[in-house]
Scaffold this motif. Structure first.
Motif, PDB file in Angstrom:
ATOM      1  N   GLN A   1       7.886  -3.697   6.203  1.00 22.73           N
ATOM      2  CA  GLN A   1       7.240  -5.006   6.264  1.00 22.73           C
ATOM      3  C   GLN A   1       5.792  -4.787   6.650  1.00 22.73           C
ATOM      4  O   GLN A   1       5.494  -3.935   7.494  1.00 22.73           O
ATOM      5  CB  GLN A   1       7.913  -5.879   7.333  1.00 22.73           C
ATOM      6  N   LEU A   2       4.904  -5.556   6.049  1.00 25.13           N
ATOM      7  CA  LEU A   2       3.479  -5.453   6.355  1.00 25.13           C
ATOM      8  C   LEU A   2       2.905  -6.845   6.587  1.00 25.13           C
ATOM      9  O   LEU A   2       3.459  -7.830   6.121  1.00 25.13           O
ATOM     10  CB  LEU A   2       2.725  -4.773   5.205  1.00 25.13           C
TER      11      LEU A   2
ATOM     12  N   VAL B   1       5.077  -1.964  -2.389  1.00 28.08           N
ATOM     13  CA  VAL B   1       5.898  -1.802  -1.189  1.00 28.08           C
ATOM     14  C   VAL B   1       7.319  -1.443  -1.597  1.00 28.08           C
ATOM     15  O   VAL B   1       7.982  -2.214  -2.298  1.00 28.08           O
ATOM     16  CB  VAL B   1       5.913  -3.093  -0.338  1.00 28.08           C
TER      17      VAL B   1
ATOM     18  N   THR C   1      -2.819   0.893  10.079  1.00 27.65           N
ATOM     19  CA  THR C   1      -3.601   0.103   9.123  1.00 27.65           C
ATOM     20  C   THR C   1      -3.594   0.834   7.790  1.00 27.65           C
ATOM     21  O   THR C   1      -4.024   1.983   7.705  1.00 27.65           O
ATOM     22  CB  THR C   1      -5.048  -0.074   9.628  1.00 27.65           C
ATOM     23  N   VAL C   2      -3.090   0.167   6.771  1.00 29.94           N
ATOM     24  CA  VAL C   2      -3.036   0.748   5.431  1.00 29.94           C
ATOM     25  C   VAL C   2      -4.387   0.597   4.747  1.00 29.94           C
ATOM     26  O   VAL C   2      -4.921   1.554   4.192  1.00 29.94           O
ATOM     27  CB  VAL C   2      -1.912   0.106   4.586  1.00 29.94           C
TER      28      VAL C   2
ATOM     29  N   GLU D   1       6.791  -7.483   1.692  1.00 24.93           N
ATOM     30  CA  GLU D   1       8.081  -6.817   1.825  1.00 24.93           C
ATOM     31  C   GLU D   1       8.378  -6.034   0.557  1.00 24.93           C
ATOM     32  O   GLU D   1       7.588  -6.083  -0.405  1.00 24.93           O
ATOM     33  CB  GLU D   1       9.167  -7.837   2.124  1.00 24.93           C
TER      34      GLU D   1
ATOM     35  N   VAL E   1      -4.387  -4.852   5.900  1.00 24.19           N
ATOM     36  CA  VAL E   1      -2.928  -4.793   5.779  1.00 24.19           C
ATOM     37  C   VAL E   1      -2.425  -3.758   6.776  1.00 24.19           C
ATOM     38  O   VAL E   1      -2.870  -2.610   6.768  1.00 24.19           O
ATOM     39  CB  VAL E   1      -2.488  -4.422   4.347  1.00 24.19           C
ATOM     40  N   VAL E   2      -1.505  -4.206   7.647  1.00 17.69           N
ATOM     41  CA  VAL E   2      -0.965  -3.359   8.712  1.00 17.69           C
ATOM     42  C   VAL E   2       0.555  -3.298   8.584  1.00 17.69           C
ATOM     43  O   VAL E   2       1.204  -4.326   8.358  1.00 17.69           O
ATOM     44  CB  VAL E   2      -1.358  -3.914  10.105  1.00 17.69           C
ATOM     45  N   ALA E   3       1.110  -2.096   8.750  1.00 13.96           N
ATOM     46  CA  ALA E   3       2.560  -1.902   8.723  1.00 13.96           C
ATOM     47  C   ALA E   3       3.165  -2.444  10.011  1.00 13.96           C
ATOM     48  O   ALA E   3       2.686  -2.130  11.102  1.00 13.96           O
ATOM     49  CB  ALA E   3       2.889  -0.425   8.556  1.00 13.96           C
ATOM     50  N   GLU E   4       4.223  -3.260   9.897  1.00 15.08           N
ATOM     51  CA  GLU E   4       4.905  -3.775  11.087  1.00 15.08           C
ATOM     52  C   GLU E   4       5.929  -2.783  11.623  1.00 15.08           C
ATOM     53  O   GLU E   4       6.280  -2.827  12.785  1.00 15.08           O
ATOM     54  CB  GLU E   4       5.590  -5.104  10.775  1.00 15.08           C
TER      55      GLU E   4
ATOM     56  N   THR F   1       7.002   2.261   7.023  1.00 15.48           N
ATOM     57  CA  THR F   1       6.756   1.692   5.704  1.00 15.48           C
ATOM     58  C   THR F   1       6.589   2.789   4.663  1.00 15.48           C
ATOM     59  O   THR F   1       5.941   3.803   4.923  1.00 15.48           O
ATOM     60  CB  THR F   1       5.478   0.822   5.746  1.00 15.48           C
TER      61      THR F   1
END
Length: 158
Positions: free
Chosen positions: A61-62, A57, A43-44, A80, A100-103, A106
């Motif tokens: 991807q987030l 970014v 989690t950012v 992105e 906002v979460v990193a997929e 990142t």
């Protein structure tokens, strides 16, 4: 860690956030950026927490999401390379409006409110350009949200 490189400058100039800046102004802002790396699932920023910075970014991807009153999590959008987020807290000084979460892995560049204020004091033209760029992006997002609301309203009436 503060960063600077010709490749990073070229990347940043191609983003909506840094468009229209002079080379000297861009150098000043790039020197203020702090590199932040996140692993998949990290989690950012979290909805409701205090925020005093925004992020650009560079890689990865987030997912942007909001918690509904029912407790469910609603995916609002994806981010992105070239996108930025967190700018609302710099303008309205309110808590984070979404999570906002990193997929995946990142790479982000963080700009704090304090650094943006330093930009204002040192280079008013650059500050105005950055704020204008933020405002343009917020208007684009508002138009997309308006269109979504209109489509949902239209669909619910059928």
């Amino acid at each position: 860690m503060a960063v600077s490189s010709p490749d990073l400058k070229a990347f940043l100039l191609a983003t909506p956030f840094f468009g229209g800046l002079s080379d000297a102004s861009l150098d000043r802002l790039v020197a203020m950026l702090v590199e932040r790396r996140f692993d998949a699932g990290a989690t950012v920023v979290a909805e409701g927490e205090p925020g005093r910075s925004m992020f650009i970014v560079h890689a990865g991807q987030l997912v942007v999401s909001k918690r509904l009153k029912s407790g469910q999590i609603l995916r609002m959008s994806g981010l992105e390379p070239g996108d930025f987020f967190g700018e609302m807290t710099l303008i309205e000084m309110q808590n984070r409006s979404a999570t906002v979460v990193a997929e995946g892995p990142t790479l982000l560049y963080e700009l704090t409110a304090r650094d943006l204020y330093a930009c204002y004091k040192a280079d008013i033209h650059a500050y105005v350009m950055v704020m204008q760029n933020i405002n343009r992006e917020l208007c684009r997002r508002l138009r997309r949200a308006d269109n979504c609301i209109a489509e949902l309203t239209d669909a619910s009436r059928e």
